[in-house]
Scaffold this active site. Structure first.
Site, PDB file in Angstrom:
ATOM      1  N   ARG A  19       6.427  -4.516  14.505  1.00  0.00           N
ATOM      2  CA  ARG A  19       5.686  -4.035  13.334  1.00  0.00           C
ATOM      3  C   ARG A  19       6.569  -2.995  12.651  1.00  0.00           C
ATOM      4  O   ARG A  19       7.109  -2.102  13.310  1.00  0.00           O
ATOM      5  CB  ARG A  19       4.366  -3.428  13.795  1.00  0.00           C
ATOM      6  N   GLU A  45      -4.735   1.830   7.965  1.00  0.00           N
ATOM      7  CA  GLU A  45      -5.962   2.546   8.337  1.00  0.00           C
ATOM      8  C   GLU A  45      -6.809   2.837   7.100  1.00  0.00           C
ATOM      9  O   GLU A  45      -7.068   3.987   6.743  1.00  0.00           O
ATOM     10  CB  GLU A  45      -5.630   3.822   9.101  1.00  0.00           C
ATOM     11  N   GLU A  74      -2.329  -0.680  16.622  1.00  0.00           N
ATOM     12  CA  GLU A  74      -1.667   0.542  17.098  1.00  0.00           C
ATOM     13  C   GLU A  74      -2.340   0.983  18.391  1.00  0.00           C
ATOM     14  O   GLU A  74      -3.567   1.063  18.455  1.00  0.00           O
ATOM     15  CB  GLU A  74      -1.795   1.688  16.103  1.00  0.00           C
TER      16      GLU A  74
END
Length: 409
Positions: free
Chosen positions: A97, A188, A297
């Site tokens: 990522r 997020e 994450e």
């Protein structure tokens, strides 16, 4: 996850042809069917919850790599020095990522750095998830600042720019022969993106229209960037341990007509709760949306000590809900990831696609930005001398080692 955001708060392989995007979609779909069938037979025989034989996505965010290498931070695995992407690949990883900011300080998550790391990852046999922040620096639940060059844009200009920026960025990876497999539209974004236009929670109430337009614009841009290799679209929430907040977020997006392929969740136990909390969220989302889910994450400490003159974000076992079973030691860290792997493989209908460990090679010496140090160096998969820890075996398909490894080896 951001160092700066964490300070403010206290607080997710080989298909390389031009047509591999349809093949990846087909692979994920077939894998889900096969693993459910196999797991159902095993469950009937043993009485245990069904589990997929292995995770399909096993990766890490390695965005700090070039900054680490610039100060001569070198990594070793069992005494052999190697680049982080090679070490991860050797241990079973199949994805990386990469974080991307729009116009940051040169060398800090800019497009050139991401393209360099994508090329290295591709050469190591790893596929790519691209994490678009749509900001010049950290974007998370505490801040979603538009890039300086986009300030003052009208609604139409902002939506159009998100689409064109996403299309041009994803196309750049395709042109160099390292096409993006999964595009994360925003980082997020549970409280919105590109504030104030895309901000959800406002003094006068909630507004879901702005974020929905922006996400759809980004998805259009990503899908039109490389017609022969369309990436999957992932939406990323920071609510891995909160089932109700996760359902509310994705329900609202679906009501607004937002289209996406995968759900991404942030899950750090010291902020998001226990593995049991994560399990409740994963199962609820799998049943409700019928989409693959990635823990986009995650991290776990191998020590509670601090280094580099910066206090570690996790300094007490009391911050770890499952510390009794997974103490903050090298082996405890490895056991935590093995448990996370198992938990994801038990998600109904094989919808637990996998996870990304956040910045496993971010050692002391490189700060989060010009003003903030590294408070996360005790969450790495390497000790402070760069020696690989047992948890590197988290990237094996079932999250367990085939042979014993010495801590710090």
């Amino acid at each position: 996850m951001t160092e700066a955001g964490a300070t403010l708060r206290g607080r997710t392989a080989g298909l390389r042809s031009g047509a591999r995007r349809p093949r990846l979609r087909l692979l994920l779909a077939i894998s889900a069917v096969v693993v459910v069938a196999v797991a159902a037979v095993a469950a009937a025989a043993t009485g245990h919850p069904p589990a997929s034989p292995e995770l399909r996505i096993r990766g890490a965010d390695i965005s700090f790599t070039l900054q680490e290498e610039a100060i001569n931070q070198l990594l070793t695995d069992n005494g052999t020095q190697a680049p982080v992407e090679r070490i991860l690949s050797d241990h079973g990883a199949n994805f990386v990522r990469l974080r991307l900011w729009v116009n940051p300080q040169p060398g800090t998550s800019d497009l050139g750095s991401a393209l360099t790391l994508a090329r290295r990852a591709h050469d190591a046999g790893l596929q790519l998830l691209l994490d678009l922040h749509y900001s010049d620096s950290w974007a998370d639940g505490t801040a979603q600042h538009p890039p300086a060059a986009w300030q003052g844009f009208s609604k139409h200009e902002l939506v159009s720019t998100v689409e064109s920026y996403t299309r041009e960025t994803v196309a750049a990876f395709g042109r160099q022969g390292t096409p993006v497999d999964i595009v994360q539209i925003g980082n997020e974004i549970t409280r919105g993106m590109l504030w104030p236009y895309g901000q959800i929670y406002r003094p006068d109430g909630e507004d879901w229209a702005g974020i929905s337009e922006l996400v759809n614009a980004g998805a259009r841009g990503a899908r039109n960037a490389t017609p022969d290799h369309q990436p999957l679209i992932m939406i990323h929430s920071d609510t891995g341990g909160d089932r109700d907040a996760s359902i509310n977020f994705f329900d609202q997006l679906q009501r607004q007509g937002v289209g996406f392929d995968m759900i991404g969740l942030t899950y750090y136990p010291f902020w998001n709760g226990s593995l049991a909390d994560l399990d409740r969220t994963l199962r609820a989302l799998a049943y409700r949306y019928n989409k693959d889910i990635i823990v986009a994450e995650t991290a776990y400490p191998w020590t509670l000590s601090s280094s580099g003159g910066v206090r570690s974000v996790v300094r007490s076992a009391e911050a770890l809900p499952d510390a009794a079973e997974y103490p903050p030691t090298p082996q405890g860290q490895a056991n935590f990831y093995a448990a996370l792997n198992r938990l994801l493989r038990e998600v109904p209908d094989g919808r637990g696609a996998g996870y990304f460990i956040w910045e496993p090679g971010w050692l002391p010496g490189v700060g989060a930005d010009a003003h903030t140090g590294n408070a996360h160096s005790n969450l790495t998969l390497f000790d402070w001398q760069g020696h690989g820890l047992p948890a590197l075996d988290a990237f094996r398909p079932t999250g367990t080692s085939g042979s014993a490894r010495a801590a710090g080896g």
